[in-house]
Design a protein around this motif. Sequence first.
Motif, mmCIF file in Angstrom:
data_model
loop_
_atom_site.group_PDB
_atom_site.id
_atom_site.type_symbol
_atom_site.label_atom_id
_atom_site.label_comp_id
_atom_site.label_asym_id
_atom_site.label_seq_id
_atom_site.Cartn_x
_atom_site.Cartn_y
_atom_site.Cartn_z
ATOM 1 N N MET A 18 0.130 4.848 -16.534
ATOM 2 C CA MET A 18 -0.343 3.566 -16.015
ATOM 3 C C MET A 18 -0.285 3.588 -14.498
ATOM 4 S SD MET A 18 2.856 0.914 -16.377
ATOM 5 C CE MET A 18 4.363 1.164 -15.432
ATOM 6 N N LYS A 19 -1.006 2.647 -13.878
ATOM 7 C CA LYS A 19 -0.967 2.504 -12.426
ATOM 8 C C LYS A 19 0.114 1.492 -12.041
ATOM 9 C CE LYS A 19 -5.863 3.531 -11.638
ATOM 10 N NZ LYS A 19 -7.148 2.981 -11.143
ATOM 11 N N ALA A 20 0.739 1.739 -10.881
ATOM 12 C CA ALA A 20 1.773 0.832 -10.389
ATOM 13 C C ALA A 20 1.906 1.003 -8.887
ATOM 14 C CB ALA A 20 3.107 1.122 -11.073
ATOM 15 N N LEU A 21 2.453 -0.025 -8.229
ATOM 16 C CA LEU A 21 2.775 0.076 -6.812
ATOM 17 C C LEU A 21 4.196 0.619 -6.682
ATOM 18 C CD1 LEU A 21 1.277 -3.146 -5.183
ATOM 19 C CD2 LEU A 21 0.202 -0.938 -5.657
ATOM 20 N N THR A 22 4.335 1.683 -5.912
ATOM 21 C CA THR A 22 5.623 2.363 -5.792
ATOM 22 C C THR A 22 6.053 2.475 -4.340
ATOM 23 O OG1 THR A 22 4.507 4.518 -5.757
ATOM 24 C CG2 THR A 22 5.289 3.707 -7.901
ATOM 25 N N TRP A 23 7.371 2.518 -4.173
ATOM 26 C CA TRP A 23 7.996 2.598 -2.840
ATOM 27 C C TRP A 23 8.296 4.049 -2.500
ATOM 28 C CZ3 TRP A 23 12.587 4.277 -0.650
ATOM 29 C CH2 TRP A 23 12.972 3.702 0.574
ATOM 30 N N HIS A 24 7.927 4.467 -1.282
ATOM 31 C CA HIS A 24 8.195 5.841 -0.842
ATOM 32 C C HIS A 24 8.801 5.887 0.553
ATOM 33 C CE1 HIS A 24 6.361 7.995 -4.233
ATOM 34 N NE2 HIS A 24 5.547 6.957 -4.297
ATOM 35 N N GLY A 25 9.405 4.793 0.970
ATOM 36 C CA GLY A 25 10.002 4.740 2.300
ATOM 37 C C GLY A 25 9.482 3.552 3.076
ATOM 38 N N LYS A 26 10.038 3.341 4.236
ATOM 39 C CA LYS A 26 9.647 2.219 5.071
ATOM 40 C C LYS A 26 8.151 2.228 5.343
ATOM 41 C CE LYS A 26 10.684 -0.006 9.501
ATOM 42 N NZ LYS A 26 11.503 0.061 10.740
ATOM 43 N N SER A 27 7.512 1.102 5.060
ATOM 44 C CA SER A 27 6.070 0.904 5.282
ATOM 45 C C SER A 27 5.196 1.862 4.479
ATOM 46 C CB SER A 27 5.734 1.032 6.781
ATOM 47 O OG SER A 27 6.461 0.091 7.540
ATOM 48 N N ASP A 28 5.730 2.428 3.408
ATOM 49 C CA ASP A 28 4.975 3.385 2.605
ATOM 50 C C ASP A 28 4.956 2.931 1.145
ATOM 51 O OD1 ASP A 28 3.728 5.548 1.444
ATOM 52 O OD2 ASP A 28 5.195 7.050 2.106
ATOM 53 N N ILE A 29 3.957 2.124 0.812
ATOM 54 C CA ILE A 29 3.744 1.652 -0.554
ATOM 55 C C ILE A 29 2.480 2.325 -1.079
ATOM 56 C CG2 ILE A 29 3.419 -0.347 -2.068
ATOM 57 C CD1 ILE A 29 6.073 -0.377 -0.539
ATOM 58 N N ARG A 30 2.531 2.862 -2.311
ATOM 59 C CA ARG A 30 1.393 3.574 -2.864
ATOM 60 C C ARG A 30 1.034 3.033 -4.242
ATOM 61 N NH1 ARG A 30 3.807 9.693 -1.755
ATOM 62 N NH2 ARG A 30 4.480 9.277 0.407
ATOM 63 N N CYS A 31 -0.233 3.084 -4.561
ATOM 64 C CA CYS A 31 -0.687 2.800 -5.918
ATOM 65 C C CYS A 31 -0.906 4.147 -6.592
ATOM 66 C CB CYS A 31 -1.979 1.990 -5.910
ATOM 67 S SG CYS A 31 -2.566 1.558 -7.565
ATOM 68 N N GLU A 32 -0.089 4.439 -7.602
ATOM 69 C CA GLU A 32 -0.175 5.755 -8.224
ATOM 70 C C GLU A 32 0.154 5.672 -9.707
ATOM 71 O OE1 GLU A 32 2.573 8.166 -6.063
ATOM 72 O OE2 GLU A 32 4.331 7.017 -6.665
ATOM 73 N N SER A 33 -0.050 6.778 -10.406
ATOM 74 C CA SER A 33 0.233 6.834 -11.838
ATOM 75 C C SER A 33 1.712 7.103 -12.068
ATOM 76 C CB SER A 33 -0.598 7.928 -12.494
ATOM 77 O OG SER A 33 -1.981 7.603 -12.451
ATOM 78 N N VAL A 34 2.290 6.342 -12.982
ATOM 79 C CA VAL A 34 3.689 6.513 -13.384
ATOM 80 C C VAL A 34 3.743 6.467 -14.910
ATOM 81 C CG1 VAL A 34 4.519 5.422 -11.263
ATOM 82 C CG2 VAL A 34 4.227 4.039 -13.326
ATOM 83 N N PRO A 35 4.830 6.937 -15.523
ATOM 84 C CA PRO A 35 4.913 6.897 -16.986
ATOM 85 C C PRO A 35 4.875 5.466 -17.526
ATOM 86 C CG PRO A 35 6.551 8.412 -16.079
ATOM 87 C CD PRO A 35 5.957 7.672 -14.922
ATOM 88 N N ASP A 36 4.255 5.277 -18.668
ATOM 89 C CA ASP A 36 4.244 3.970 -19.317
ATOM 90 C C ASP A 36 5.666 3.598 -19.755
ATOM 91 O OD1 ASP A 36 1.530 3.982 -19.021
ATOM 92 O OD2 ASP A 36 1.078 4.374 -21.136
ATOM 93 N N PRO A 37 6.022 2.323 -19.676
ATOM 94 C CA PRO A 37 7.350 1.912 -20.146
ATOM 95 C C PRO A 37 7.437 1.969 -21.662
ATOM 96 C CG PRO A 37 6.042 -0.003 -19.579
ATOM 97 C CD PRO A 37 5.219 1.195 -19.189
#
Length: 389
Positions: free
Chosen positions: A1-20
């Motif tokens: 699924m797609k989700a917004l993820t945190w990768h550090g200060k000012s670094d938010i990404r929309c990427e694929s992550v495992p389904d819950p």
Amino acid sequence: MKALTWHGKSDIRCESVPDPKIEHGRDAIIKVTACAICGSDLHLFDGVMPEMRSGDVLGHETMGEVVEVGADNKKLKVGDRVVVPFTISCGECFFCQRGFFSGCERTNRDFKKAQEMWGHSPAGLFGYSHLLGGYAGGQAEYMRVPYADVGPIKVPDGLSDEQVLFLSDIFPTGFMAADFCDLKGGETVAIWGCGPVGQFAIKSAFILGAERVIAIDTVPERLEMARASGAITIDFKDEDVYERIQDLTSGRGADACIDAVGTEPDTASGFDAVIDRMKVATFMGTDRPHVLRQAIHCCRNFGTVSIVGVYGGLLDKIPMGSAVNRGLTFRMAQTPVQRYLPQLLGRIEKGEIAPTFVITHRATLEEGPELYKTFRDKKDGCIKVVMKP
């Protein structure tokens, strides 16, 4: 699924992550139909809150449709539309039984870290660091909801997602801010911060009987929205806040003051705010409490200071002498959302408030990372972003 993820200060990404997946019998999985970016999320975006890890899924204002339920969950069924409180609560512990759901003793999986930092641990929260449980948030296509037989509230037919989405956080938080003021009718309430929570605090103060609301900010669109709700506004870049409130209250001060800003005030709000920022930047402090200092000074003798802005650590140079000698009452909390949900849903159904008034931007998850920047920088008239995966 797609989700917004945190990768550090000012670094938010929309990427694929495992389904819950269902992990416990009381869980539910929801397909997210609407979610939002909260002002509290900006503290994560700015790197202010500790214990974030690369890849953490963000978001704690979420609603959707139930697509799977655990074997022990008898409250929900597949197909139910629900709003999910940002506070995760078991419903059974000492605090939940007393209505203090955000103090739940069972849901913070990282309680030892929180205990070391704060003395005791609050409840776990969605999408808000491994200090508060490390739970995946709801800025995603799907979300696992633990203790789903306690938290989510079913949405009545006839109400749209946008009408009820903010029951997840900002409406209950703004209402709690006003509720903490113990209004009897006829009071003057001063509110620092005209972001989404501040806007709901303005509406709620009037609903609960305030005669006047004074709203303090500097962003034109926010001040205009506050005026549209009936508030008197103060632009802190143009006027001395303390002097204006003194003038408006014949020198007595506001009956109650609400801090809806928290740890990241605009440095243009005062010289002490600049010093606070320097202390944080040089690791000599953790938070920047300019607004709280000003609220204390602007509150009348034996008045109330209500704090719903986020603070994370230690506050410096707080005028406790003023608070003690003048008999101020302090009320503050992470919102026990479940405590407020039934009555606030009822107010929406009765037409007492239309929560959609704060929405300025509608977007997809893919547009989310850029809108984090837009919201943080207060560009394009951005007050509230709603995303529909």
